[in-house]
Design a protein around this motif. Sequence first.
Motif, PDB file in Angstrom:
ATOM      1  N   ARG A   2      39.359  33.507  40.691  1.00  0.00           N
ATOM      2  CA  ARG A   2      38.210  32.940  40.009  1.00  0.00           C
ATOM      3  C   ARG A   2      38.037  31.470  40.368  1.00  0.00           C
ATOM      4  O   ARG A   2      38.976  30.682  40.254  1.00  0.00           O
ATOM      5  CB  ARG A   2      38.402  33.084  38.508  1.00  0.00           C
ATOM      6  N   LEU A   4      35.553  27.872  40.211  1.00  0.00           N
ATOM      7  CA  LEU A   4      34.442  27.144  39.608  1.00  0.00           C
ATOM      8  C   LEU A   4      33.869  26.170  40.617  1.00  0.00           C
ATOM      9  O   LEU A   4      34.589  25.372  41.217  1.00  0.00           O
ATOM     10  CB  LEU A   4      34.892  26.359  38.370  1.00  0.00           C
ATOM     11  N   TYR A  45      40.611  28.535  35.634  1.00  0.00           N
ATOM     12  CA  TYR A  45      40.218  28.961  36.971  1.00  0.00           C
ATOM     13  C   TYR A  45      41.412  28.887  37.911  1.00  0.00           C
ATOM     14  O   TYR A  45      42.402  28.222  37.612  1.00  0.00           O
ATOM     15  CB  TYR A  45      39.076  28.080  37.500  1.00  0.00           C
ATOM     16  N   THR A  73      45.354  22.992  37.463  1.00  0.00           N
ATOM     17  CA  THR A  73      44.502  23.800  38.335  1.00  0.00           C
ATOM     18  C   THR A  73      44.146  23.001  39.585  1.00  0.00           C
ATOM     19  O   THR A  73      43.760  21.846  39.477  1.00  0.00           O
ATOM     20  CB  THR A  73      43.192  24.158  37.609  1.00  0.00           C
ATOM     21  N   HIS A 177      39.481  37.716  36.294  1.00  0.00           N
ATOM     22  CA  HIS A 177      39.685  37.344  37.686  1.00  0.00           C
ATOM     23  C   HIS A 177      38.752  38.075  38.624  1.00  0.00           C
ATOM     24  O   HIS A 177      38.434  37.591  39.696  1.00  0.00           O
ATOM     25  CB  HIS A 177      41.129  37.591  38.093  1.00  0.00           C
ATOM     26  N   SER A 180      32.712  37.126  37.495  1.00  0.00           N
ATOM     27  CA  SER A 180      32.237  35.822  37.072  1.00  0.00           C
ATOM     28  C   SER A 180      31.392  36.013  35.818  1.00  0.00           C
ATOM     29  O   SER A 180      31.202  37.119  35.340  1.00  0.00           O
ATOM     30  CB  SER A 180      31.416  35.177  38.181  1.00  0.00           C
TER      31      SER A 180
END
Lengths: 224, 224
Positions: A2, A4, A45, A73, A177, A180
């Motif tokens: 995932r 962003l 994410y 992250t 995961h 979206s």
Amino acid sequence: MRLLLVEDDLILKDGLERSFVKSGYAVDVISDGEGANKLLTYQEYDVIVLDLGLPKLSGFEVLKRLRARGSNTPVLILTALEDTQNRVKGLDLGADDYLTKPFELAELEARVRALIRRGVSGGSAKISFGGLVFDTTNRQCMVGDVALSLSAREMALLELLILKATKVVSKVKIMEHLCSWDEEISENAVEVIVSRLRKKLLVFGVEIKTIRGLGYLLAKLETN
Amino acid sequence: MRLLLVEDDLILKDGLERSFVKSGYAVDVISDGEGANKLLTYQEYDVIVLDLGLPKLSGFEVLKRLRARGSNTPVLILTALEDTQNRVKGLDLGADDYLTKPFELAELEARVRALIRRGVSGGSAKISFGGLVFDTTNRQCMVGDVALSLSAREMALLELLILKATKVVSKVKIMEHLCSWDEEISENAVEVIVSRLRKKLLVFGVEIKTIRGLGYLLAKLETN
DNA sequence: GATTAGCTGTCAGTTTCACGTCAGCTTGAT
DNA sequence: ATCAAGCTGACGTGAAACTGACAGCTAATC
């Protein structure tokens, strides 16, 4: 995985999203800093691609607050060519990599992949489990020198399970995961994907164990 | 992970405790500053959630004295919205993070997690007992490199027992820990779960001792 | 633009198994 | 000896998970 994408340029935004989606990421896109900051307080994410020039709240602020919250992250920042100073500032604030515009799409993807790998597999492009070798660069799974024939969903699930090694992965995590924001799948859909992947892996001595009420995990098949 | 909640608001107190317990923390709650201060002189915590507006002794004082004693336990303070000045004062006094009321429960939990991660070296949220290693983030219990095959209930019970280490845990506490709000289970159900878990742990040299009329505790098996 | 092949989510019927209940037994305190 | 507390094997149940069949969709090929 995932991802962003925080980017306000319309054209870039669309292009990048399209390309990431095509590469098998579940992508969320947001175009202002304030929204990104808010989103990041409650959504995890695997990697964040962050433009620095944003409306409402600068990319710096978003990054700074993210780190202040203790998140590690991986973040890749996008900067304008001439902006060396900001680049440095970004890295100081805890960015993991940067890329100057304009850039090659292929390079961005390569770096994003590298970031994801760094956290998990010590940076190696290939992760093996049992007799399987998962190649994160080409998104392929090999047994010996034969490539497994997996669908996109199956591949994404296997990637997640293999990255998490022998840890339990909950159904909700899997849903997060694989999808979206806009799309959404049922728990049953996950079960179906698991079922299909399980059947294919079993042949090669790899088992997807079910932990009732908790989730799934990858394990080597015990041959009794 | 052991957490101290210092909060005098009745409703907030209950809600937070419940939610933290559910997330697997060993929670102690105290509602006045004097008591908190006293408690903190002899009891170590992994993280402290501290309301500033307290009877008897203000949150400031508690924090100040804690730091004066040389403790570096992470502290998250809760402040009223308008109270910018106090927030700053709190951070100056050595708080690690703050949150203004009203806040999202999810955010508080995220921040507490972040604090713990930051404090603990390597971010390992693992607790070991005897030969067992309990991984609280992944909710898994390992012996060597093999994952114990426990059901959800058994896992939750083990988590509680291991968090409380060698302390006695009452049947009522166990019932609270295993059940949410609406559902309810009998004492006998607890006994059954204990029995099942006990059998599995015995193999690995860990014993669940029964203290008649009081509860259970985890102990290393004495091999006579 | 028609056809085909593969992917993927939904549904429904079936299977599995975790967990609470119960009953009969053991233990320990007095 | 009595009684309460606790233990545990057996069992039924309902929720969770599995999976074959199907249908809508996309992408590729002619």
